[in-house]
Scaffold this motif. Sequence first.
Motif, PDB file in Angstrom:
ATOM      1  N   ASP A 145       8.313   7.507   2.552  1.00  0.00           N
ATOM      2  CA  ASP A 145       6.861   7.597   2.417  1.00  0.00           C
ATOM      3  C   ASP A 145       6.341   6.874   1.182  1.00  0.00           C
ATOM      4  OD1 ASP A 145       6.647   9.082   4.717  1.00  0.00           O
ATOM      5  OD2 ASP A 145       6.770  11.015   3.670  1.00  0.00           O
ATOM      6  N   ILE A 146       7.243   6.470   0.291  1.00  0.00           N
ATOM      7  CA  ILE A 146       6.821   5.713  -0.897  1.00  0.00           C
ATOM      8  C   ILE A 146       6.409   4.319  -0.447  1.00  0.00           C
ATOM      9  CG2 ILE A 146       7.536   4.798  -3.127  1.00  0.00           C
ATOM     10  CD1 ILE A 146       9.609   7.052  -3.257  1.00  0.00           C
ATOM     11  N   GLU A 147       5.169   3.957  -0.737  1.00  0.00           N
ATOM     12  CA  GLU A 147       4.643   2.681  -0.267  1.00  0.00           C
ATOM     13  C   GLU A 147       5.016   1.533  -1.195  1.00  0.00           C
ATOM     14  OE1 GLU A 147       0.521   3.659  -0.045  1.00  0.00           O
ATOM     15  OE2 GLU A 147       0.903   5.310   1.327  1.00  0.00           O
ATOM     16  N   LEU A 185       9.055  -2.169   2.661  1.00  0.00           N
ATOM     17  CA  LEU A 185       8.743  -3.191   3.662  1.00  0.00           C
ATOM     18  C   LEU A 185       8.033  -2.613   4.877  1.00  0.00           C
ATOM     19  CD1 LEU A 185      12.085  -5.195   3.478  1.00  0.00           C
ATOM     20  CD2 LEU A 185       9.881  -5.827   2.474  1.00  0.00           C
ATOM     21  N   ASP A 186       8.222  -1.335   5.151  1.00  0.00           N
ATOM     22  CA  ASP A 186       7.534  -0.710   6.280  1.00  0.00           C
ATOM     23  C   ASP A 186       6.031  -0.630   6.053  1.00  0.00           C
ATOM     24  OD1 ASP A 186       9.968  -0.356   7.501  1.00  0.00           O
ATOM     25  OD2 ASP A 186      10.212   1.717   6.799  1.00  0.00           O
ATOM     26  N   HIS A 187       5.601  -0.740   4.794  1.00  0.00           N
ATOM     27  CA  HIS A 187       4.181  -0.617   4.464  1.00  0.00           C
ATOM     28  C   HIS A 187       3.562  -1.960   4.092  1.00  0.00           C
ATOM     29  CE1 HIS A 187       3.993   3.826   4.459  1.00  0.00           C
ATOM     30  NE2 HIS A 187       5.261   3.738   4.093  1.00  0.00           N
ATOM     31  N   LEU A 188       4.296  -3.045   4.257  1.00  0.00           N
ATOM     32  CA  LEU A 188       3.777  -4.377   3.968  1.00  0.00           C
ATOM     33  C   LEU A 188       2.982  -4.882   5.163  1.00  0.00           C
ATOM     34  CD1 LEU A 188       3.673  -6.947   2.204  1.00  0.00           C
ATOM     35  CD2 LEU A 188       5.852  -7.629   3.251  1.00  0.00           C
ATOM     36  N   ALA A 229       3.112 -15.407  -4.553  1.00  0.00           N
ATOM     37  CA  ALA A 229       2.472 -14.911  -3.335  1.00  0.00           C
ATOM     38  C   ALA A 229       1.710 -13.633  -3.661  1.00  0.00           C
ATOM     39  CB  ALA A 229       3.500 -14.666  -2.238  1.00  0.00           C
ATOM     40  N   ARG A 230       0.736 -13.337  -2.826  1.00  0.00           N
ATOM     41  CA  ARG A 230      -0.012 -12.089  -2.933  1.00  0.00           C
ATOM     42  C   ARG A 230       0.305 -11.254  -1.696  1.00  0.00           C
ATOM     43  NH1 ARG A 230      -4.803 -13.946  -2.991  1.00  0.00           N
ATOM     44  NH2 ARG A 230      -5.137 -13.984  -5.241  1.00  0.00           N
ATOM     45  N   LEU A 231       0.769 -10.048  -1.927  1.00  0.00           N
ATOM     46  CA  LEU A 231       1.132  -9.153  -0.835  1.00  0.00           C
ATOM     47  C   LEU A 231       0.032  -8.125  -0.638  1.00  0.00           C
ATOM     48  CD1 LEU A 231       4.862  -8.475  -1.807  1.00  0.00           C
ATOM     49  CD2 LEU A 231       3.898 -10.428  -0.569  1.00  0.00           C
ATOM     50  N   THR A 232      -0.321  -7.900   0.597  1.00  0.00           N
ATOM     51  CA  THR A 232      -1.300  -6.864   0.941  1.00  0.00           C
ATOM     52  C   THR A 232      -0.571  -5.734   1.648  1.00  0.00           C
ATOM     53  OG1 THR A 232      -3.066  -8.510   1.186  1.00  0.00           O
ATOM     54  CG2 THR A 232      -3.434  -6.335   2.163  1.00  0.00           C
ATOM     55  N   MET A 233      -0.712  -4.549   1.099  1.00  0.00           N
ATOM     56  CA  MET A 233      -0.062  -3.385   1.691  1.00  0.00           C
ATOM     57  C   MET A 233      -0.980  -2.755   2.730  1.00  0.00           C
ATOM     58  SD  MET A 233       2.650  -3.739  -0.052  1.00  0.00           S
ATOM     59  CE  MET A 233       3.588  -2.290   0.440  1.00  0.00           C
ATOM     60  N   ARG A 234      -0.441  -1.861   3.523  1.00  0.00           N
ATOM     61  CA  ARG A 234      -1.227  -1.227   4.581  1.00  0.00           C
ATOM     62  C   ARG A 234      -2.397  -0.404   4.025  1.00  0.00           C
ATOM     63  NH1 ARG A 234       1.135  -1.438   9.619  1.00  0.00           N
ATOM     64  NH2 ARG A 234       3.326  -2.062   9.682  1.00  0.00           N
ATOM     65  N   ASP A 235      -2.252   0.073   2.774  1.00  0.00           N
ATOM     66  CA  ASP A 235      -3.339   0.855   2.179  1.00  0.00           C
ATOM     67  C   ASP A 235      -4.387  -0.034   1.525  1.00  0.00           C
ATOM     68  OD1 ASP A 235      -1.991  -0.087  -0.013  1.00  0.00           O
ATOM     69  OD2 ASP A 235      -1.819   1.851  -1.032  1.00  0.00           O
ATOM     70  N   GLY A 236      -4.220  -1.368   1.634  1.00  0.00           N
ATOM     71  CA  GLY A 236      -5.178  -2.303   1.066  1.00  0.00           C
ATOM     72  C   GLY A 236      -4.842  -2.772  -0.331  1.00  0.00           C
ATOM     73  N   ALA A 237      -3.808  -2.230  -0.944  1.00  0.00           N
ATOM     74  CA  ALA A 237      -3.426  -2.631  -2.297  1.00  0.00           C
ATOM     75  C   ALA A 237      -2.855  -4.042  -2.282  1.00  0.00           C
ATOM     76  CB  ALA A 237      -2.404  -1.652  -2.865  1.00  0.00           C
ATOM     77  N   HIS A 238      -3.133  -4.799  -3.357  1.00  0.00           N
ATOM     78  CA  HIS A 238      -2.607  -6.153  -3.514  1.00  0.00           C
ATOM     79  C   HIS A 238      -1.492  -6.133  -4.565  1.00  0.00           C
ATOM     80  CE1 HIS A 238      -5.681  -7.909  -0.976  1.00  0.00           C
ATOM     81  NE2 HIS A 238      -6.607  -7.270  -1.680  1.00  0.00           N
ATOM     82  N   ILE A 239      -0.316  -6.604  -4.173  1.00  0.00           N
ATOM     83  CA  ILE A 239       0.860  -6.592  -5.043  1.00  0.00           C
ATOM     84  C   ILE A 239       1.273  -8.034  -5.319  1.00  0.00           C
ATOM     85  CG2 ILE A 239       3.234  -5.798  -5.308  1.00  0.00           C
ATOM     86  CD1 ILE A 239       1.241  -3.524  -5.100  1.00  0.00           C
TER      87      ILE A 239
END
Length: 295
Positions: free
Chosen positions: A201-203, A250-253, A264-274
């Motif tokens: 569950d850790i995003e 990776l399940d939340h990417l 690169a800019r990663l967008t997570m399922r919760d909308g966060a940019h990593i």
Amino acid sequence: MTTRIGLDYQGFQRWRRPFEVGFWVVMLTANTVFNGLVSWFDHVYHSSGTSNLEPWVWEASSSLVILALVPFVVAATRRWPLRFDTWRQSLQVHVLLTVPFCLVHVGAMVGLRSLAYLAMGSHYRFGNVPVELFYEYLKDFRTYLSFVSLISFYGFFVRRLQGEASLLAEPDEGPPVEPVDRPERFLVRKLGKEFLVAARDIEWLQASGNYVNLHVRGRDYPLRATMAGIEERLDPSRFLRVHRSYLINLDHLAEIEPLETGDARLTMRDGAHIPCSRRYRAQLRERFGETPVGA
């Protein structure tokens, strides 16, 4: 399993910054007014050698410099926190930091007073430098350590509200319920309550000083660990290092956006940019290529 509480951490976050800044401004303003009145009575009302403005110049100049130094004290307290396992070493550092705190405070304070006196057509005299500096150091010693204590107590309150994570300890008797070297769950303590968070569950995770923040459903739970240490204990088929300070599940990417810099800019399922640095981007290519992933 979650527990409803009267003061929600997310609600607190919305007004946390104005509260923190406003607290220092209000506290130092009130302190200036109180000390100014006392000084006015001591030097003006009970004597005739001081003008009405001088006590207020003294107190206002001191408070303005101390207010400017608050971010320094906050940063120092975060770097050397007063915690049960490190408070002795941290306290030694903070005692040493009272010296530059005092020197900066006195130097800037005297400069402001000199400018104020010059504007009033007068000249400010600090007095016997060694004696006055020692007197100011005694006050600044008390002020600095009082601020560190106050910031530490406030940080303790915030952590209790936010919750802290820890690895499940190995039982005193019998085999562990799950592998200790690669935990499937983390123990979270929050306001006296304990509950378990599944590793899946850790995003994403972010390094923060001596801690790694576990981001779970909009909340951050600090775990006292290094990023390298926690990376070794997470499932490599699910978690991937993408930056010196970030690990992602990776399940939340949701999306990978290549940048001209090679990062690169990663967008997570919760909308966060990593952020994803070039050093780790090749691993993403191996897993997903350059196209958006997830749904």
